[in-house]
Design a protein around this motif. Structure first.
Motif, PDB file in Angstrom:
ATOM      1  N   LEU A 172      48.364  23.692  28.877  1.00 60.62           N
ATOM      2  CA  LEU A 172      47.142  24.391  28.465  1.00 60.62           C
ATOM      3  C   LEU A 172      46.607  25.306  29.560  1.00 60.62           C
ATOM      4  O   LEU A 172      45.927  26.276  29.296  1.00 60.62           O
ATOM      5  N   PHE A 173      46.896  24.961  30.807  1.00 56.79           N
ATOM      6  CA  PHE A 173      46.276  25.702  31.915  1.00 56.79           C
ATOM      7  C   PHE A 173      47.320  26.312  32.825  1.00 56.79           C
ATOM      8  O   PHE A 173      47.235  26.214  34.033  1.00 56.79           O
ATOM      9  N   GLU A 174      48.348  26.944  32.269  1.00 56.62           N
ATOM     10  CA  GLU A 174      49.324  27.579  33.143  1.00 56.62           C
ATOM     11  C   GLU A 174      49.188  29.092  33.035  1.00 56.62           C
ATOM     12  O   GLU A 174      48.594  29.612  32.098  1.00 56.62           O
ATOM     13  N   GLY A 175      49.749  29.741  34.016  1.00 48.34           N
ATOM     14  CA  GLY A 175      49.708  31.195  33.993  1.00 48.34           C
ATOM     15  C   GLY A 175      48.599  31.733  34.864  1.00 48.34           C
ATOM     16  O   GLY A 175      47.763  30.970  35.373  1.00 48.34           O
ATOM     17  N   PRO A 176      48.604  33.053  35.088  1.00 50.30           N
ATOM     18  CA  PRO A 176      47.605  33.652  35.975  1.00 50.30           C
ATOM     19  C   PRO A 176      46.208  33.577  35.358  1.00 50.30           C
ATOM     20  O   PRO A 176      46.062  33.745  34.155  1.00 50.30           O
ATOM     21  N   PRO A 177      45.192  33.290  36.171  1.00 47.91           N
ATOM     22  CA  PRO A 177      43.814  33.273  35.651  1.00 47.91           C
ATOM     23  C   PRO A 177      43.323  34.699  35.441  1.00 47.91           C
ATOM     24  O   PRO A 177      43.011  35.398  36.389  1.00 47.91           O
ATOM     25  N   LEU A 178      43.267  35.121  34.188  1.00 52.26           N
ATOM     26  CA  LEU A 178      42.895  36.511  33.896  1.00 52.26           C
ATOM     27  C   LEU A 178      41.415  36.679  33.620  1.00 52.26           C
ATOM     28  O   LEU A 178      40.882  37.771  33.683  1.00 52.26           O
ATOM     29  N   GLY A 179      40.753  35.573  33.264  1.00 51.47           N
ATOM     30  CA  GLY A 179      39.364  35.721  32.830  1.00 51.47           C
ATOM     31  C   GLY A 179      39.310  35.933  31.331  1.00 51.47           C
ATOM     32  O   GLY A 179      38.995  35.023  30.585  1.00 51.47           O
ATOM     33  N   VAL A 180      39.661  37.150  30.906  1.00 50.78           N
ATOM     34  CA  VAL A 180      39.672  37.384  29.457  1.00 50.78           C
ATOM     35  C   VAL A 180      40.817  36.603  28.839  1.00 50.78           C
ATOM     36  O   VAL A 180      41.853  36.414  29.441  1.00 50.78           O
ATOM     37  N   GLY A 181      40.604  36.120  27.641  1.00 47.43           N
ATOM     38  CA  GLY A 181      41.639  35.338  26.969  1.00 47.43           C
ATOM     39  C   GLY A 181      41.029  34.316  26.039  1.00 47.43           C
ATOM     40  O   GLY A 181      39.831  34.357  25.735  1.00 47.43           O
ATOM     41  N   MET A 182      41.874  33.393  25.599  1.00 43.25           N
ATOM     42  CA  MET A 182      41.466  32.401  24.624  1.00 43.25           C
ATOM     43  C   MET A 182      40.263  31.579  25.101  1.00 43.25           C
ATOM     44  O   MET A 182      39.345  31.285  24.343  1.00 43.25           O
ATOM     45  N   MET A 183      40.282  31.211  26.414  1.00 42.35           N
ATOM     46  CA  MET A 183      39.203  30.356  26.922  1.00 42.35           C
ATOM     47  C   MET A 183      37.850  31.076  26.860  1.00 42.35           C
ATOM     48  O   MET A 183      36.855  30.519  26.370  1.00 42.35           O
ATOM     49  N   ALA A 184      37.840  32.319  27.315  1.00 40.96           N
ATOM     50  CA  ALA A 184      36.589  33.079  27.282  1.00 40.96           C
ATOM     51  C   ALA A 184      36.083  33.225  25.848  1.00 40.96           C
ATOM     52  O   ALA A 184      34.882  33.084  25.577  1.00 40.96           O
TER      53      ALA A 184
END
Lengths: 331, 288
Positions: A172-184
């Motif tokens: 669920l928490f892999e990959g570069p932290p982009l900010g924009v995305g599903m979590m936001a």
């Protein structure tokens, strides 16, 4: 004696209102007839508008359904160059972002509603309640702006790096932290549906007779046990209705999601990744569709969104209606 | 059940209760933070870009500094006006019909239809108007106004109905008993008696559509200049904010915040006034 005459008067009153209702079509005044029929027309035109909306959108979406058939719902290729359109990634994005919103917003809203209704003194519950209610008044474009320039950078800097470091082994928490995305998108939706869920929960809690609470306390329950026994347990159906209505709002929300989700129609497990929802792809591509098939495919997405939100809201009304009926019968 | 257990676990129960009270309080505090954060950022970032030019100039080219959103503010005004022109009387008509005339099954069907229309995602309303108006006639202020009108009607209808239901039946009966025709009873007694409530519903509906973006994206579209007529693509404040926000130019982003500030102030102002209005009425007791 008094009771009897009161009863008779009551009956006469009821008979009179009944007969006046039955006779309203025999209104003698011409003005009455004109007024009545024009109001009636205005009301039934709404039903017509709803049907026309469905019919027209179905007609516009038809070429896409004809061209792709069921593949449209189960493939996730969305490519206007090769004219391959499948909505699976959009459905996935819509469902997951709304679920994140519910997971965050439902417990929050129930907590807020409990605190405001059951615990807080008036001087505290009035301003706090106001802040929560006003969230419903803020336009979604403002949420989008705030999400894009404040929330997303905040998530990128302070929330996502520690999640990657410590929980990165969860996919669920892999990959570069982009900010924009599903979590936001999930977070902003949670904020947006919180006032809806809170308001309905508060109403449901308010309908519970005070004596239930006193009974629980009288039996020696602590405050929390009282809330659990007297308040939460008897409002399960109402809270469910509130949740479903919140879900309905989250599914159809467009602008705020469009601005923070990254607009990439792809299915990724990671919540950091950018995604796309049914509503956001419409905002993104509808005005700039390249081909008739592209436009038709987008309209088909709109049709699906239309039907889903009608169903969800229908279910929510049904749940709330049953709760109301139970209360009317119970008292 | 937990409550009947003897006093052995009392301390644990009390501790748990206190803990949960703290959790609930934290939820309430956390729940009121987003509003404060959002208004704070909108104020802080928006105030810097609000100036005379912002209200009087049209947008400069991409990357240039200066310019304003006069066209979008006027456009929004025009769209809201067009929507209100038909949406308010129509919505009120539906509300009056639901509360004064319709009973039983038809009422349930109509009420359900109003609820469903209110729950249609606004972007879907945009698609509908696109197919209905834009495909034959092109992007125009009319199309945007119609989209906003469709969103407005159920809001006005529901609030009107709710308010009229508060008026006791004997007032209607008194009027009818004097031989006043029903339409006059409704238009001269019932509706004026709940003026404040109906006005509140109307104002809230206006506030609601003033911030709508999604249904305007492909109906009134957008315009970097003043529209030359109602049959032209027309700028609106929300769409302009959206265009500015995703432009990537710092000056435009600034103006997007300023636009958001104008919108938020407008919406909050309406919400606060209506609240005050209702509160005053409530304090006076039922005017009936």
């Amino acid at each position: 004696m008094e009771e009897v005459s009161g009863g008779i008067l009551d009956m006469i009153g009821k008979l009179m209102t009944k007969s006046s209702r039955r006779e309203k079509r025999r209104d003698v005044h011409l003005g009455d007839r004109i007024f009545y029929y024009s109001l009636k027309a205005s009301a039934w035109t709404l039903v017509f508008v709803l049907l026309l909306m469905f019919g027209l959108i179905l007609q516009m979406a038809w070429p896409a359904f004809q061209h792709f058939g069921w593949r449209f719902l189960v493939t996730n290729e969305w490519n206007s160059v090769t004219s391959e359109f499948g909505a699976l990634a959009l459905i996935y994005g819509t469902v997951v972002s709304s679920l994140i919103a519910l997971v965050l917003a439902v417990p929050m809203s129930i907590g807020v509603a409990l605190f405001l209704n059951e615990l807080a003194p008036r001087w505290l519950s009035t301003p706090l309640g106001f802040f929560v209610e006003m969230l419903a008044a803020i336009p979604s474009i403002v949420y989008g702006l705030w999400g894009l320039f404040v929330l997303a950078p905040f998530l990128r800097t302070y929330v996502q790096p520690p999640l990657v470091d410590h929980l990165g082994f969860l996919r669920l928490f892999e990959g570069p932290p982009l900010g924009v995305g599903m979590m936001a998108a999930g977070v902003i939706l949670a904020i947006m549906i919180m006032p809806t869920i809170t308001a309905i929960c508060r109403e449901v809690f308010r309908a519970i007779p005070q004596s239930n609470r006193e009974a629980a306390l009288g039996l020696g329950a602590t405050r929390w046990e009282m809330l659990k026994l007297a308040v939460l347990r008897s409002s399960q159906a109402g809270m469910l209705g509130a949740t479903i209505l919140g879900l309905g709002r989250a599914l159809g929300e467009t602008m705020a999601v469009t601005m923070v989700i990254g607009n990439n129609p792809d299915i990724k497990v990671s919540l950091m990744a950018s995604a796309q929802t049914m509503a956001s792809i419409l905002a993104n591509q509808y005005a700039e569709a390249d081909s008739p098939l592209h436009l038709s495919a987008l309209t088909a997405v709109g049709l699906a969104l239309f039907l889903v939100s009608l169903t969800i809201n229908g279910i929510a009304r049904f749940v709330v209606w049953r709760v109301n009926r139970k209360y009317v019968r119970g008292h | 059940m937990a409550v009947f257990r003897p006093a052995v676990g009392d301390r644990r129960r009390k501790f748990k209760s206190h803990l949960m009270m703290l959790v609930l309080m934290a939820a309430a505090v956390l729940g009121s933070l987003p509003f404060l954060f959002i208004t704070w950022y909108v104020l802080q970032k928006g105030l810097g870009a609000v100036n005379w030019d912002f209200f009087t100039q049209i947008p400069k080219g991409p990357g240039e500094t200066g310019g304003g959103v006069a066209n979008a503010i006027i456009g929004s005004g025009v769209l809201i006006f067009l929507a209100s022109l038909s949406g308010i009387p129509w919505g009120m008509g539906v509300g009056i019909y639901l509360s004064e005339y319709s009973t039983g099954r038809t009422a349930r069907i109509l009420r359900f239809a109003v609820d469903l229309l209110a729950s249609v995602p606004s972007i879907v309303v945009g698609i509908f108007v696109y197919g209905l108006i834009v495909v034959p006639f092109g992007f125009s202020a009319y199309a945007g106004g119609i989209a906003l009108m469709i969103i407005m009607i159920p809001v006005v209808a529901r609030s009107t109905e709710e308010i009229l239901r508060l008026i006791p039946a004997h007032i209607r009966e008194a009027g009818l008993a004097l031989g006043v025709p029903r339409w006059k009873v409704i238009l001269r007694i019932i509706v004026p008696g709940s003026r404040a409530g109906i006005l509140t519903g109307v104002m809230l509906a206006i506030a609601r559509v003033a911030g709508e973006t999604a249904p305007l994206l492909f109906t009134s579209f957008g315009n970097q200049f003043h529209a030359r007529g109602l049959n032209q693509a027309t700028a609106s404040l929300p769409v302009q904010i959206y265009t500015f926000a995703k432009s990537g130019f710092e000056d435009w982003e600034q103006q997007a915040w300023a636009g958001a500030l104008v919108l938020v102030l407008f919406v909050l102002f309406i919400n606060l006034t209506t609240r005050l209005l209702m509160h005053q009425r409530g304090a006076k007791g039922h005017a009936g």
